[in-house]
Each structure stands twice: as structure tokens, then as C-alpha cells.
Design a protein around this motif. Structure first.
Motif, PDB file in Angstrom:
ATOM      1  N   PRO A 104       0.847  -1.194   0.000  1.00  0.00           N
ATOM      2  CA  PRO A 104       0.000   0.000   0.000  1.00  0.00           C
ATOM      3  C   PRO A 104       0.883   1.246   0.000  1.00  0.00           C
ATOM      4  N   GLU A 105       0.588   2.193  -0.888  1.00  0.00           N
ATOM      5  CA  GLU A 105       1.287   3.485  -0.830  1.00  0.00           C
ATOM      6  C   GLU A 105       1.074   4.038   0.573  1.00  0.00           C
ATOM      7  N   TRP A 106       2.140   4.563   1.194  1.00  0.00           N
ATOM      8  CA  TRP A 106       2.136   4.775   2.637  1.00  0.00           C
ATOM      9  C   TRP A 106       0.997   5.675   3.121  1.00  0.00           C
ATOM     10  N   SER A 107       0.609   6.649   2.326  1.00  0.00           N
ATOM     11  CA  SER A 107      -0.506   7.516   2.746  1.00  0.00           C
ATOM     12  C   SER A 107      -1.839   6.780   2.677  1.00  0.00           C
ATOM     13  N   GLN A 108      -1.850   5.593   2.025  1.00  0.00           N
ATOM     14  CA  GLN A 108      -3.077   4.794   1.912  1.00  0.00           C
ATOM     15  C   GLN A 108      -3.042   3.558   2.805  1.00  0.00           C
ATOM     16  N   ARG A 109      -2.119   3.530   3.762  1.00  0.00           N
ATOM     17  CA  ARG A 109      -1.937   2.319   4.566  1.00  0.00           C
ATOM     18  C   ARG A 109      -3.116   1.997   5.465  1.00  0.00           C
ATOM     19  N   GLU A 110      -4.016   2.951   5.672  1.00  0.00           N
ATOM     20  CA  GLU A 110      -5.226   2.678   6.456  1.00  0.00           C
ATOM     21  C   GLU A 110      -6.485   2.712   5.591  1.00  0.00           C
ATOM     22  N   ASN A 111      -6.296   2.755   4.287  1.00  0.00           N
ATOM     23  CA  ASN A 111      -7.420   2.769   3.352  1.00  0.00           C
ATOM     24  C   ASN A 111      -7.916   1.333   3.171  1.00  0.00           C
ATOM     25  N   SER A 112      -9.078   1.046   3.685  1.00  0.00           N
ATOM     26  CA  SER A 112      -9.579  -0.330   3.667  1.00  0.00           C
ATOM     27  C   SER A 112      -9.773  -0.848   2.244  1.00  0.00           C
ATOM     28  N   ALA A 113     -10.124   0.034   1.299  1.00  0.00           N
ATOM     29  CA  ALA A 113     -10.321  -0.404  -0.083  1.00  0.00           C
ATOM     30  C   ALA A 113      -9.006  -0.914  -0.669  1.00  0.00           C
ATOM     31  N   VAL A 114      -7.918  -0.217  -0.402  1.00  0.00           N
ATOM     32  CA  VAL A 114      -6.607  -0.629  -0.893  1.00  0.00           C
ATOM     33  C   VAL A 114      -6.166  -1.919  -0.221  1.00  0.00           C
ATOM     34  N   LEU A 115      -6.286  -1.978   1.097  1.00  0.00           N
ATOM     35  CA  LEU A 115      -5.860  -3.168   1.830  1.00  0.00           C
ATOM     36  C   LEU A 115      -6.698  -4.391   1.459  1.00  0.00           C
ATOM     37  N   ASP A 116      -7.997  -4.196   1.300  1.00  0.00           N
ATOM     38  CA  ASP A 116      -8.866  -5.319   0.924  1.00  0.00           C
ATOM     39  C   ASP A 116      -8.538  -5.819  -0.480  1.00  0.00           C
ATOM     40  N   ALA A 117      -8.187  -4.892  -1.384  1.00  0.00           N
ATOM     41  CA  ALA A 117      -7.851  -5.286  -2.750  1.00  0.00           C
ATOM     42  C   ALA A 117      -6.556  -6.114  -2.775  1.00  0.00           C
ATOM     43  N   ILE A 118      -5.591  -5.715  -1.964  1.00  0.00           N
ATOM     44  CA  ILE A 118      -4.352  -6.487  -1.873  1.00  0.00           C
ATOM     45  C   ILE A 118      -4.637  -7.874  -1.324  1.00  0.00           C
ATOM     46  N   SER A 119      -5.403  -7.941  -0.241  1.00  0.00           N
ATOM     47  CA  SER A 119      -5.732  -9.232   0.363  1.00  0.00           C
ATOM     48  C   SER A 119      -6.483 -10.128  -0.616  1.00  0.00           C
ATOM     49  N   ARG A 151       2.254 -11.412  -3.159  1.00  0.00           N
ATOM     50  CA  ARG A 151       2.396 -11.387  -1.707  1.00  0.00           C
ATOM     51  C   ARG A 151       1.998 -10.017  -1.179  1.00  0.00           C
ATOM     52  N   ALA A 152       1.406 -10.006  -0.005  1.00  0.00           N
ATOM     53  CA  ALA A 152       1.060  -8.735   0.636  1.00  0.00           C
ATOM     54  C   ALA A 152       2.317  -8.139   1.256  1.00  0.00           C
ATOM     55  N   GLY A 153       2.598  -6.878   0.953  1.00  0.00           N
ATOM     56  CA  GLY A 153       3.808  -6.235   1.435  1.00  0.00           C
ATOM     57  C   GLY A 153       3.546  -5.114   2.420  1.00  0.00           C
ATOM     58  N   TRP A 154       4.608  -4.726   3.108  1.00  0.00           N
ATOM     59  CA  TRP A 154       4.528  -3.662   4.106  1.00  0.00           C
ATOM     60  C   TRP A 154       5.924  -3.101   4.310  1.00  0.00           C
ATOM     61  N   GLN A 155       6.016  -1.879   4.796  1.00  0.00           N
ATOM     62  CA  GLN A 155       7.305  -1.269   5.116  1.00  0.00           C
ATOM     63  C   GLN A 155       7.538  -1.412   6.623  1.00  0.00           C
ATOM     64  N   LEU A 156       8.121  -2.539   6.988  1.00  0.00           N
ATOM     65  CA  LEU A 156       8.262  -2.877   8.407  1.00  0.00           C
ATOM     66  C   LEU A 156       9.143  -1.900   9.167  1.00  0.00           C
ATOM     67  N   HIS A 157      10.158  -1.334   8.512  1.00  0.00           N
ATOM     68  CA  HIS A 157      11.065  -0.436   9.206  1.00  0.00           C
ATOM     69  C   HIS A 157      10.342   0.795   9.746  1.00  0.00           C
ATOM     70  N   LYS A 158       9.240   1.180   9.086  1.00  0.00           N
ATOM     71  CA  LYS A 158       8.502   2.357   9.556  1.00  0.00           C
ATOM     72  C   LYS A 158       7.762   2.054  10.869  1.00  0.00           C
ATOM     73  N   LEU A 159       7.396   0.815  11.069  1.00  0.00           N
ATOM     74  CA  LEU A 159       6.760   0.438  12.328  1.00  0.00           C
ATOM     75  C   LEU A 159       7.759   0.518  13.484  1.00  0.00           C
ATOM     76  N   TYR A 160       9.022   0.280  13.163  1.00  0.00           N
ATOM     77  CA  TYR A 160      10.087   0.334  14.172  1.00  0.00           C
ATOM     78  C   TYR A 160      10.704   1.726  14.292  1.00  0.00           C
ATOM     79  N   ALA A 161      10.249   2.646  13.448  1.00  0.00           N
ATOM     80  CA  ALA A 161      10.773   4.014  13.428  1.00  0.00           C
ATOM     81  C   ALA A 161      12.292   4.042  13.190  1.00  0.00           C
ATOM     82  N   VAL A 162      12.733   3.212  12.238  1.00  0.00           N
ATOM     83  CA  VAL A 162      14.138   3.224  11.822  1.00  0.00           C
ATOM     84  C   VAL A 162      14.188   3.524  10.334  1.00  0.00           C
ATOM     85  N   ARG A 163      15.352   3.903   9.848  1.00  0.00           N
ATOM     86  CA  ARG A 163      15.498   4.159   8.412  1.00  0.00           C
ATOM     87  C   ARG A 163      15.589   2.843   7.654  1.00  0.00           C
TER      88      ARG A 163
END
Length: 228
Positions: free
Chosen positions: A190-205, A216-228
């Protein structure tokens, strides 16, 4: 002069180094962290982020890496200097990223890294010829300038940025017409500004459930950890 995809060719400020020397690169930043995306997520990585990108996506999360005026913090560093710093960090691998790193000849950098026994990954849009010897190529295609046919074939994995549900069908059809390795996973991020957009997330799923591998469903895990 425009190219076939109506994208302006790279400017000299983006494709060249200030010194104009082979094996010298404009480095926006370099740091030791861990890979937050794709098949190698969670592994120790040394990142070399180069300046310059003619594509300039509106939602780019590294927008500081491109522009007509390079930032004052930009450093022009030799391949040997970068390789020495990377080796000192003792990462699992080195990630060459940007910006769009493939607008430069990366062969000298790859040679310097390889001489120190380092594995080398590349993050690219695939829109420019890839010069260099890489162990892994993560290709993230962009509509503004589509990947070269040769780069679709070289991709170890694909990363599709999904800002709207219909993006999935567009790229699925495009990828099906290209010569992509059958074992290359296709990550739907999901483009990061759309990470809570249910339509985008549901379409990926829905795509992953319906098609299975290589999707495969992807995510930017480093952002959850607040690291670069």
C-alpha cells in the motif's frame, strides 16, 4: 526532448557527479540498519542512497534524493570509500538505492564492494540500463517511465506500489506480458498515505487469496520500528 513514455531525460545535475569522475557518487545518505521490505525483510543491511531521479513520483518517500538543486549535505564519495564503510559495518548485504541509482554506472561501486566479499542488492524502477553486478534486484515499476524489457527479466522480486485498488489489475496485466522470472515474488505494497485505506488493503488481500504466488502482501516494516 521527450522519450517514448513522455518523461524528460535525466538532467546533468541528476546523472553526473560534481567532480565528473568515474567511480565517484553523489551520496544523499548511507547508514547501517535492516531491510524493511521484500524477501530479505528483517536482515542486517548497509544502505547507500544516491542522489538523483528523473521520475519524481508524487508520493516518493525519499523525495529529498531528487531536485534541481542538490542538498548542501550531499557528499561526493568514491566507490572505495563507500565499500570500506560498508565492510566495517559487517552487514548481511549492501543495498544500493535512491533516488534512482541506475542513472549512474554502478560497475565501479559493485567491484569495490565485491572485492570486500559483500553481497550487493539494488533497488530500482528498472527504467534505465543496469550497469553493475548485483546479487539481488528489487524492481519497483512506475507508470511515468516503464521498465526496460531487459530489466523485467533481471528482477529478483517486484514491488508494486498500490495507491488505488485498480493499480493491482493494471500491473498484473502488464507483468503477465513481460518476461519475468517465474520464481520472482510480486509484493503489493500500500502506498504509505493509503496504509489505512480499507479499499486498498482489501484489494491487496483479495489478490493474494485469489492468485497466490507470486503475489504477496507487502509492508514497510522499518517504519513500524521508526528506523530508516
Amino acid at each position: 526532448m521527450k522519450n517514448k513514455n513522455n518523461s524528460a531525460p535525466p538532467k546533468k545535475s541528476e546523472t553526473g557527479t560534481r567532480a565528473g569522475n568515474a567511480g565517484v557518487y553523489p551520496v544523499f545518505e548511507r547508514f547501517h540498519s535492516w531491510q524493511g521490505e521484500g524477501a530479505h525483510a528483517g536482515r542486517s543491511a548497509f544502505f547507500i542512497r544516491l542522489f538523483g531521479c528523473p521520475i519524481r513520483c508524487a508520493w516518493c518517500d525519499s523525495a529529498g534524493t531528487w531536485g534541481d538543486v542538490p542538498p548542501a549535505s550531499l557528499e561526493n564519495l568514491s566507490a572505495e570509500t563507500l565499500a570500506a564503510e560498508a565492510a566495517a559495518a559487517r552487514p548481511d548485504f549492501v543495498v544500493v538505492t535512491g533516488g534512482e541509482p541506475a542513472i549512474r554506472d554502478l560497475s565501479p561501486l559493485c567491484a569495490a564492494l565485491r572485492s570486500r566479499g559483500l553481497r550487493i542488492h539494488l533497488e530500482t524502477s528498472g527504467a534505465f540500463p543496469i550497469r553493475g553486478d548485483f546479487d539481488w534486484i528489487a524492481l519497483s515499476p512506475k507508470t511515468a517511465r516503464l521498465p526496460l524489457a531487459e530489466n523485467w527479466a533481471r528482477a529478483s522480486e517486484l514491488k508494486i506500489i498500490v495507491s488505488r485498488p485498480e493499480d493491482i489489475a493494471f500491473w498484473s496485466e502488464k507483468i503477465a506480458r513481460e518476461r519475468v522470472a517465474p520464481d520472482a515474488p510480486i509484493w503489493l505494497h500500500p502506498e504509505w498515505s493509503q496504509r489505512e485505506n480499507s479499499a486498498v488493503l482489501d484489494a491487496i488481500s483479495a489478490q493474494v487469496r485469489a492468485r497466490g504466488f507470486p503475489f504477496r502482501a507487502g509492508w514497510q516494516l522499518h517504519k513500524l520500528y521508526a528506523v530508516r
